[in-house]
Design an enzyme around this catalytic site. Structure first.
Site, PDB file in Angstrom:
ATOM      1  N   ARG A  41      -6.746   0.309   0.485  1.00  2.63           N
ATOM      2  CA  ARG A  41      -7.935   0.608   1.293  1.00  2.63           C
ATOM      3  C   ARG A  41      -8.178   2.106   1.446  1.00  2.63           C
ATOM      4  O   ARG A  41      -9.256   2.611   1.182  1.00  2.63           O
ATOM      5  CB  ARG A  41      -7.805  -0.044   2.668  1.00  2.63           C
ATOM      6  CG  ARG A  41      -8.994   0.185   3.585  1.00  2.63           C
ATOM      7  CD  ARG A  41      -8.823  -0.518   4.918  1.00  2.63           C
ATOM      8  NE  ARG A  41      -8.857  -1.963   4.764  1.00  2.63           N
ATOM      9  CZ  ARG A  41      -7.779  -2.756   4.827  1.00  2.63           C
ATOM     10  NH1 ARG A  41      -6.586  -2.226   5.041  1.00  2.63           N
ATOM     11  NH2 ARG A  41      -7.895  -4.050   4.676  1.00  2.63           N
ATOM     12  N   ASP A  45       0.811  -1.224   0.000  1.00  3.37           N
ATOM     13  CA  ASP A  45       0.000   0.000   0.000  1.00  3.37           C
ATOM     14  C   ASP A  45       0.844   1.275   0.000  1.00  3.37           C
ATOM     15  O   ASP A  45       0.316   2.360  -0.238  1.00  3.37           O
ATOM     16  CB  ASP A  45      -0.931   0.020   1.210  1.00  3.37           C
ATOM     17  CG  ASP A  45      -2.012  -1.042   1.132  1.00  3.37           C
ATOM     18  OD1 ASP A  45      -2.438  -1.360   0.008  1.00  3.37           O
ATOM     19  OD2 ASP A  45      -2.407  -1.571   2.180  1.00  3.37           O
ATOM     20  N   ARG A  60       0.340  -8.893  -5.735  1.00  8.57           N
ATOM     21  CA  ARG A  60       1.325  -8.875  -4.658  1.00  8.57           C
ATOM     22  C   ARG A  60       2.206 -10.125  -4.635  1.00  8.57           C
ATOM     23  O   ARG A  60       3.167 -10.177  -3.872  1.00  8.57           O
ATOM     24  CB  ARG A  60       0.639  -8.679  -3.314  1.00  8.57           C
ATOM     25  CG  ARG A  60      -0.082  -9.880  -2.756  1.00  8.57           C
ATOM     26  CD  ARG A  60      -0.828  -9.515  -1.493  1.00  8.57           C
ATOM     27  NE  ARG A  60      -1.157 -10.682  -0.697  1.00  8.57           N
ATOM     28  CZ  ARG A  60      -2.012 -10.678   0.313  1.00  8.57           C
ATOM     29  NH1 ARG A  60      -2.636  -9.549   0.649  1.00  8.57           N
ATOM     30  NH2 ARG A  60      -2.258 -11.773   1.001  1.00  8.57           N
ATOM     31  N   GLU A 105      -9.645  -0.389  -4.774  1.00  6.56           N
ATOM     32  CA  GLU A 105     -10.709  -1.057  -4.026  1.00  6.56           C
ATOM     33  C   GLU A 105     -11.289  -0.143  -2.948  1.00  6.56           C
ATOM     34  O   GLU A 105     -12.416  -0.337  -2.499  1.00  6.56           O
ATOM     35  CB  GLU A 105     -10.181  -2.329  -3.371  1.00  6.56           C
ATOM     36  CG  GLU A 105      -9.114  -2.084  -2.304  1.00  6.56           C
ATOM     37  CD  GLU A 105      -8.593  -3.345  -1.646  1.00  6.56           C
ATOM     38  OE1 GLU A 105      -9.050  -4.449  -2.014  1.00  6.56           O
ATOM     39  OE2 GLU A 105      -7.722  -3.227  -0.767  1.00  6.56           O
TER      40      GLU A 105
END
Length: 420
Positions: free
Chosen positions: A192, A144, A300, A247
């Site tokens: 996220r 991330d 990933r 997402e």
């Protein structure tokens, strides 16, 4: 003075290069045998310590440990388990210290993201309180790219490369069929709260009209009407529209476009499904034929397309963590520091865990175009060096060759078992 052993564990979602950090830790520790004892790995992360389920990495050959550098996933297993405060669950901390004391562990290397940084900080603070001081060093890992005080996070560069390449290749496919078939393609990327991974799709474009035509970031509130107008405009102008959607895309009130309603052990919403949601939105409005894909674990775990910059940095922060511990450092994280000048240079630095734990680094607004649908040149200059270079694993019969460790268990010394 007795030479202390080290405990190493992997936490959270794994990456294609987290094992390169493990390789850096173990190889560097082996170079200091007189100062540091064995490296004992936690089977399935911190849970391995709580259960006294430890792996003796000294049972692995130098060749096997070296092969970790090109092997994806977590060689020792990972977990999502966040330690609560000592007031909420003192038993877990006491158990950790009991296990560390029993196995003569004086160094704690935790390889993960923001939540593991929090765990590492708590261990460093409370181990002394409980009468058994442990030097805790955090090793950054998160696709991330949302850890503060480090230029970037190991794991991100390779995911960014995967997303950028996939966007370009899928776009070529759609472009060749858009006259009579698919008009819209949506790639759903992880992320996220921070849009770094989706942003990497922007690296696929080289000139006006290149995909992606739209990127959806968590940092920019989703506006349905504005989005649909942009889709229609792209289809009319280019014949098709390629979208990379995080997402974590959300409305102005913070509601995710796709939220399963499930929470993980860290309390985070389990996301997924933004691509089909957008596809149906477009279909109902315009009737365009569409296809969508969810990169999910593929992005990933794709070691075959890892960035060499990412691999080198992942190894470096693992090695640096050992050096920091031997230098007496505690409650710090190894960081990536970007040098000045047009030519990309980097080095390893350090940061205080008090300033890292539970802090997320979002995409800066100047990395996102004014209309909120793409990346700026500043973002491109930041990300481009991170996906640079290839570091292919060895191949045999057309397949990449990855190491499988023996993961020999260390004999338990405590009679009491611990239930999680």
């Amino acid at each position: 003075m007795t030479v202390k052993n080290a405990f190493y564990a992997q936490s959270g979602g794994v990456t294609s290069v987290i094992n390169a950090s493990a390789c850096g830790v173990i190889e560097t520790a082996r170079q200091h045998r007189g100062k540091i004892g064995k490296v004992l790995a936690g089977r399935n992360g911190i849970i391995g310590a709580l259960r006294e389920d430890l792996i003796d990495t000294s049972k692995e050959s130098a060749k096997a440990i070296s092969a970790l550098r090109h092997t994806p996933s977590g060689a020792f297993g990972s977990c999502r388990h966040k330690l609560q405060s000592i007031e909420e669950n003192r038993a877990e901390y006491e158990r950790l210290i009991d296990v560390f004391r029993a196995h003569n562990i004086g160094y704690f290397f935790y390889n993960g993201g923001g939540d593991s940084a929090d765990t590492c900080l708590k261990v460093s603070q409370l181990s002394a309180t409980l009468g058994y001081p442990v030097q805790a060093i955090h090793i950054p890992k998160t696709i991330d790219n949302d850890l503060p005080l480090t230029d970037n996070c190991p794991g991100f560069g390779s995911v960014a490369k995967y997303i950028a390449v996939s966007t370009r290749e899928a776009a070529l496919d759609v472009a060749s069929m858009c006259e009579t078939s698919t008009k819209v393609f949506i790639l759903e990327a992880m992320g996220r709260h921070a849009g770094w991974i989706a942003a990497a799709g922007g690296l696929a474009s080289e000139q006006e009209g290149d995909a992606p035509h739209i990127i959806l970031f968590p940092e920019i509130a989703f506006n349905r009407e504005k989005f649909l107008k942009r889709v229609q405009r792209c289809v009319k102008r280019y014949g098709y529209c390629v979208i990379v959607a995080s997402e974590g895309a959300q409305y102005a009130d913070g509601t995710f476009l796709a939220d399963s309603g499930v929470r993980d052990a860290f309390g985070h919403a389990q996301l997924g499904g933004v691509a089909p949601s957008l596809a149906e939105m477009i279909k109902s409005e315009f009737g365009y034929k569409y296809h969508w894909a969810v990169a999910d674990y593929l992005q990933r775990s794709a070691r075959h397309i890892a960035s060499s910059t990412d691999v080198e940095q992942a190894y470096a922060v693992g090695a640096a963590a050992v050096d920091m511990a031997l230098a007496g450092k505690n409650a710090v994280m190894a960081t990536i520091e970007r040098g000045k000048g047009k030519r990309y240079r980097w080095s390893v630095g350090e940061a205080d865990l008090n300033k890292i734990a539970n802090v997320e680094k979002m995409m800066p607004r100047h990395f996102i175009t004014r209309d909120g649908f793409n990346i700026t040149e500043a973002a491109r200059e930041y990300m481009a060096p991170l996906i640079a270079g290839e570091d292919y694993p060895p191949y045999k019969n057309g397949m990449p060759q990855y190491v499988r460790l023996k993961n020999v268990a260390v004999p338990r010394k405590l009679k009491k078992r611990f239930k999680i």
